[in-house]
Motif scaffolding. Structure first.
Motif, PDB file in Angstrom:
ATOM      1  N   VAL A 179     -51.989  33.097  21.159  1.00  0.00           N
ATOM      2  CA  VAL A 179     -51.320  33.497  22.399  1.00  0.00           C
ATOM      3  C   VAL A 179     -51.216  32.309  23.341  1.00  0.00           C
ATOM      4  CG1 VAL A 179     -51.367  35.053  24.389  1.00  0.00           C
ATOM      5  CG2 VAL A 179     -52.263  35.836  22.192  1.00  0.00           C
ATOM      6  N   MET A 180     -49.991  32.077  23.813  1.00  0.00           N
ATOM      7  CA  MET A 180     -49.730  31.016  24.791  1.00  0.00           C
ATOM      8  C   MET A 180     -49.190  31.690  26.047  1.00  0.00           C
ATOM      9  SD  MET A 180     -47.089  27.731  24.474  1.00  0.00           S
ATOM     10  CE  MET A 180     -46.075  28.591  23.306  1.00  0.00           C
ATOM     11  N   LEU A 181     -49.706  31.302  27.199  1.00  0.00           N
ATOM     12  CA  LEU A 181     -49.211  31.805  28.478  1.00  0.00           C
ATOM     13  C   LEU A 181     -48.462  30.672  29.169  1.00  0.00           C
ATOM     14  CD1 LEU A 181     -49.441  34.306  30.506  1.00  0.00           C
ATOM     15  CD2 LEU A 181     -51.023  32.818  31.714  1.00  0.00           C
ATOM     16  N   ALA A 227     -46.061  34.374  22.756  1.00  0.00           N
ATOM     17  CA  ALA A 227     -46.109  33.687  24.050  1.00  0.00           C
ATOM     18  C   ALA A 227     -45.711  34.673  25.136  1.00  0.00           C
ATOM     19  CB  ALA A 227     -45.168  32.487  24.061  1.00  0.00           C
ATOM     20  N   ALA A 239     -54.144  35.129  32.088  1.00  0.00           N
ATOM     21  CA  ALA A 239     -54.559  34.418  30.870  1.00  0.00           C
ATOM     22  C   ALA A 239     -55.820  35.056  30.291  1.00  0.00           C
ATOM     23  CB  ALA A 239     -54.783  32.940  31.163  1.00  0.00           C
ATOM     24  N   ALA A 248     -55.349  34.351  26.357  1.00  0.00           N
ATOM     25  CA  ALA A 248     -54.494  33.218  25.992  1.00  0.00           C
ATOM     26  C   ALA A 248     -55.325  32.066  25.447  1.00  0.00           C
ATOM     27  CB  ALA A 248     -53.704  32.747  27.211  1.00  0.00           C
ATOM     28  N   ILE A 261     -52.763  27.685  28.429  1.00  0.00           N
ATOM     29  CA  ILE A 261     -51.878  27.943  29.563  1.00  0.00           C
ATOM     30  C   ILE A 261     -50.973  26.726  29.700  1.00  0.00           C
ATOM     31  CG2 ILE A 261     -51.727  28.337  32.059  1.00  0.00           C
ATOM     32  CD1 ILE A 261     -54.640  29.442  31.893  1.00  0.00           C
TER      33      ILE A 261
END
Length: 155
Positions: A5-7, A32, A110, A115, A118
């Motif tokens: 997971v990317m924020l 994302a 996040a 995440a 970030i």
């Protein structure tokens, strides 16, 4: 680098656009989230009137009408989501109301989505101005326990 997971913090600025572009170029994520944090207009007005020494307006938003700041955040977030998809990022959009500070909303979101990283742009303040006023990206970096990719402004 690949992650789950990317924020991506997105506020519609040129620097935020640049951050989305670099995230697409250098990072891979299964998922994302393009996050646009927003503050209700009534709180913005109260804060600004307090800073200027002017009395706060005696109005409250109509409960039937969407807050103009939220409507603007949705448009901004849609733009960021479109940029992310064009950059090859499997992304979803999200608008979150800020109850204290924008950086806090980014860090809390996040944490909520767990995440792995970030991504944010920065205003690129230097010298005395940077000492007097920390950027949102600086505060995210200082207060988050997650890796943060801060993309500086272009030339």
């Amino acid at each position: 680098m690949s992650c789950d997971v990317m924020l991506i913090a997105y506020d519609g600025s040129d620097n935020a656009r640049r951050a989305v572009d670099y995230a697409g170029r250098f990072l891979q994520a299964k998922r994302a989230i393009v996050l646009t944090a927003w503050e209700p207009m009534v709180r913005q007005a109260a804060r600004m009137s307090g800073l200027s020494g002017v009395m706060a307006p005696e109005w409250l938003p109509d409960e039937q009408t969407e807050d103009i700041a939220l409507a603007d955040a949705k448009v901004t977030n849609s733009e960021g989501l479109e940029l992310a998809v064009r950059a090859g990022i499997n992304a979803d959009g999200r608008c979150e109301e800020s109850h204290s500070a924008i950086w806090t909303t980014i860090v809390e979101t996040a944490d909520e989505v767990n995440a792995d990283i970030i991504v944010t742009g920065t205003r690129g303040r230097t010298g005395l101005r940077s000492l007097l006023q920390s950027s949102c990206a600086d505060l995210v970096l200082k207060h988050s326990h997650r890796p943060v990719l801060i993309v500086p402004p272009g030339r």
